[in-house]
Design a protein around this motif. Sequence first.
Motif, PDB file in Angstrom:
ATOM      1  N   GLN A 200       0.827  -1.207   0.000  1.00 44.97           N
ATOM      2  CA  GLN A 200       0.000   0.000   0.000  1.00 44.97           C
ATOM      3  C   GLN A 200       0.860   1.256   0.000  1.00 44.97           C
ATOM      4  O   GLN A 200       0.548   2.239  -0.669  1.00 44.97           O
ATOM      5  N   LEU A 201       1.943   1.224   0.754  1.00 44.25           N
ATOM      6  CA  LEU A 201       2.856   2.363   0.816  1.00 44.25           C
ATOM      7  C   LEU A 201       3.463   2.629  -0.559  1.00 44.25           C
ATOM      8  O   LEU A 201       3.529   3.778  -1.014  1.00 44.25           O
ATOM      9  N   THR A 202       3.894   1.569  -1.229  1.00 44.35           N
ATOM     10  CA  THR A 202       4.483   1.700  -2.562  1.00 44.35           C
ATOM     11  C   THR A 202       3.450   2.251  -3.543  1.00 44.35           C
ATOM     12  O   THR A 202       3.735   3.169  -4.323  1.00 44.35           O
ATOM     13  N   ARG A 203       2.255   1.697  -3.498  1.00 46.11           N
ATOM     14  CA  ARG A 203       1.189   2.137  -4.413  1.00 46.11           C
ATOM     15  C   ARG A 203       0.881   3.612  -4.227  1.00 46.11           C
ATOM     16  O   ARG A 203       0.795   4.374  -5.197  1.00 46.11           O
ATOM     17  N   ASN A 204       0.717   4.045  -2.992  1.00 49.02           N
ATOM     18  CA  ASN A 204       0.314   5.423  -2.743  1.00 49.02           C
ATOM     19  C   ASN A 204       1.447   6.413  -3.001  1.00 49.02           C
ATOM     20  O   ASN A 204       1.200   7.556  -3.398  1.00 49.02           O
ATOM     21  N   LEU A 205       2.689   5.989  -2.779  1.00 50.03           N
ATOM     22  CA  LEU A 205       3.818   6.847  -3.123  1.00 50.03           C
ATOM     23  C   LEU A 205       3.845   7.102  -4.632  1.00 50.03           C
ATOM     24  O   LEU A 205       4.066   8.234  -5.087  1.00 50.03           O
ATOM     25  N   VAL A 206       3.597   6.060  -5.397  1.00 52.89           N
ATOM     26  CA  VAL A 206       3.563   6.197  -6.857  1.00 52.89           C
ATOM     27  C   VAL A 206       2.393   7.084  -7.282  1.00 52.89           C
ATOM     28  O   VAL A 206       2.535   7.967  -8.136  1.00 52.89           O
ATOM     29  N   LEU A 207       1.217   6.897  -6.678  1.00 46.87           N
ATOM     30  CA  LEU A 207       0.046   7.690  -7.038  1.00 46.87           C
ATOM     31  C   LEU A 207       0.237   9.168  -6.694  1.00 46.87           C
ATOM     32  O   LEU A 207      -0.128  10.048  -7.475  1.00 46.87           O
ATOM     33  N   ASP A 208       0.799   9.454  -5.529  1.00 45.44           N
ATOM     34  CA  ASP A 208       0.951  10.841  -5.096  1.00 45.44           C
ATOM     35  C   ASP A 208       2.047  11.563  -5.872  1.00 45.44           C
ATOM     36  O   ASP A 208       1.889  12.720  -6.259  1.00 45.44           O
ATOM     37  N   TRP A 209       3.168  10.896  -6.090  1.00 47.06           N
ATOM     38  CA  TRP A 209       4.322  11.549  -6.697  1.00 47.06           C
ATOM     39  C   TRP A 209       4.524  11.216  -8.164  1.00 47.06           C
ATOM     40  O   TRP A 209       5.310  11.878  -8.854  1.00 47.06           O
ATOM     41  N   GLY A 210       3.876  10.171  -8.650  1.00 47.65           N
ATOM     42  CA  GLY A 210       4.058   9.792 -10.036  1.00 47.65           C
ATOM     43  C   GLY A 210       5.411   9.187 -10.323  1.00 47.65           C
ATOM     44  O   GLY A 210       5.856   9.153 -11.478  1.00 47.65           O
ATOM     45  N   VAL A 211       6.084   8.693  -9.283  1.00 48.24           N
ATOM     46  CA  VAL A 211       7.408   8.105  -9.479  1.00 48.24           C
ATOM     47  C   VAL A 211       7.260   6.686 -10.022  1.00 48.24           C
ATOM     48  O   VAL A 211       6.250   6.021  -9.811  1.00 48.24           O
ATOM     49  N   SER A 212       8.295   6.223 -10.702  1.00 51.14           N
ATOM     50  CA  SER A 212       8.281   4.858 -11.226  1.00 51.14           C
ATOM     51  C   SER A 212       9.397   4.024 -10.614  1.00 51.14           C
ATOM     52  O   SER A 212       9.593   2.866 -10.988  1.00 51.14           O
ATOM     53  N   SER A 213      10.113   4.640  -9.641  1.00 54.16           N
ATOM     54  CA  SER A 213      11.299   3.966  -9.104  1.00 54.16           C
ATOM     55  C   SER A 213      11.105   3.468  -7.676  1.00 54.16           C
ATOM     56  O   SER A 213      12.061   3.121  -7.022  1.00 54.16           O
ATOM     57  N   ALA A 214       9.870   3.458  -7.179  1.00 52.38           N
ATOM     58  CA  ALA A 214       9.632   2.921  -5.846  1.00 52.38           C
ATOM     59  C   ALA A 214       9.739   1.405  -5.909  1.00 52.38           C
ATOM     60  O   ALA A 214       9.022   0.753  -6.662  1.00 52.38           O
ATOM     61  N   ASP A 215      10.627   0.848  -5.137  1.00 56.68           N
ATOM     62  CA  ASP A 215      10.917  -0.579  -5.217  1.00 56.68           C
ATOM     63  C   ASP A 215      10.631  -1.244  -3.881  1.00 56.68           C
ATOM     64  O   ASP A 215      11.338  -1.002  -2.897  1.00 56.68           O
ATOM     65  N   PRO A 216       9.589  -2.090  -3.799  1.00 54.28           N
ATOM     66  CA  PRO A 216       9.365  -2.845  -2.574  1.00 54.28           C
ATOM     67  C   PRO A 216      10.465  -3.882  -2.396  1.00 54.28           C
ATOM     68  O   PRO A 216      10.360  -5.026  -2.821  1.00 54.28           O
TER      69      PRO A 216
END
Length: 286
Positions: A200-216
């Motif tokens: 959920q943390l990874t998903r929401n970080l991507v949604l809020d910031w639009g980043v593609s480099s969040a790696d679980p």
Amino acid sequence: MWVRTRTAVAGGMVLILVAVIAIWLVVRQVGDQLRLPRAGRTCTVQADGRVALDVEQMANAATIAAIGAQRGMPERAVVIALATAYQESGLHNLPDGDRDSVGLFQQRPSQGWGTSAQIRDPRYAANRFYAALKKVRGWEKMRVTDAAQRVQRSAFPEAYQKWADDSEVLSRALLGDVTGAVACTVGRTPVMHGAAATAQLTRNLVLDWGVSSADPASQTGLAVTADDQRDGWRYAHWLVSHAQDHGVKRVRFGDLEWTARNGTWGRVTGEQGPAGQVVAEVFADG
């Protein structure tokens, strides 16, 4: 005598009615100040000024700022958006309000802002606010309250200005202008933990910031690559802001780390995290 008594009673009723109206106007004007209870303000933001919020307000403020940055809006726009949400909802995602108003910005379905369910999504609401602000000619040079009023059409057009200073403090911190500026003390029983929290943390970080480099990186943490120091602190402060609702236990960037146990930023003891990466650890299952 009876006429005098009736006249006195009528006069008293008029005075009471006037007093009630006056109290209502004051509450409407500063109502959001009254809705911000001092107890439970467990997050502090220090960036050429100090702001105290509860964890829900902090998470909402972080999302509003992130959506503005993702849209490429200047910092001034984020200040205006935060001041508007401060006034309209106290930075709480309200289920109702005046007439059919809902959400952070108290947008109304009947006025074309979207469905009630859509408006209750902080990302949707923030996106709609920024889109409307962008259409206001010359908003960049307006006072905070004037720009907000052009979007909101409030009965109290000066009300937004009182939140300008606090919103500037939040914007500087949440947009990464200041190091280690957001600190939250969270409870020992997080809403989420383990693999579910990481996902959920990874998903929401991507949604809020639009980043593609969040790696679980594992079931108990994630890492996000930052192009520079400013981006790093944007992500780090966002992670701390969402610590309570996402079960974040530790956030590390460079030689500083925040821990849920202490609720503050301090120097890393031992090996530092990977260069250019913000690393977050969530509470493990069990």
